[in-house]
Design a protein around this motif. Sequence first.
Motif, PDB file in Angstrom:
ATOM      1  N   ALA A 149       0.776  -1.012   0.219  1.00 20.53           N
ATOM      2  CA  ALA A 149       0.473   0.176   0.080  1.00 20.53           C
ATOM      3  C   ALA A 149       1.033   1.602  -0.012  1.00 20.53           C
ATOM      4  N   CYS A 150       0.179   2.753  -0.660  1.00 15.24           N
ATOM      5  CA  CYS A 150       1.428   3.286  -0.033  1.00 15.24           C
ATOM      6  C   CYS A 150       0.182   4.616  -0.069  1.00 15.24           C
ATOM      7  N   ILE A 151       0.887   5.735   0.144  1.00 14.97           N
ATOM      8  CA  ILE A 151      -0.518   7.104  -0.151  1.00 14.97           C
ATOM      9  C   ILE A 151       0.769   8.272  -0.276  1.00 14.97           C
ATOM     10  N   SER A 152      -0.040   8.919  -0.993  1.00 15.79           N
ATOM     11  CA  SER A 152       0.620   9.965  -1.324  1.00 15.79           C
ATOM     12  C   SER A 152       0.493  10.861  -0.422  1.00 15.79           C
ATOM     13  N   ALA A 153       1.114  12.569  -1.271  1.00 13.48           N
ATOM     14  CA  ALA A 153       1.570  13.654  -0.484  1.00 13.48           C
ATOM     15  C   ALA A 153       0.796  13.949   0.627  1.00 13.48           C
TER      16      ALA A 153
END
Length: 126
Positions: A49-53
């Motif tokens: 999983a990832c999250i942007s700024a």
Amino acid sequence: QVQLVESGGGLVQPGGSLRISCAGSGFTMARYTIGWFRQAPGKEREGVACISASTDPRTYYSDSSLYRFTISRDSAKNTVYLQMNNLTPEDTAVYYCATDLRQGRCNLRVSTHDYWGQGTQVTVSS
């Protein structure tokens, strides 16, 4: 310098839940994309999983984590979390957080991430 420290791993039964944390230092995590990755014994490291700024906090999940895992951030604590629900033995792995110090859309490619934590072990077993 940029440092990432994971915590919160442990042993959990199948079907259980766990929240792991990634604390950052040396940089403001909210300004950059952050990803969670995992590596099981004998397997390649893979994105979870990832999250942007925080200016455009989109999230992205792998097929295996979609609908079960949730990535979030607490900017005040400079920390990113991964809430994992309905865990299965196939989720057993060392979990790492990482950043590519970019401000665009996040991605789950291992090769683009330059800064990594030491990892936290998650074991799903009865």
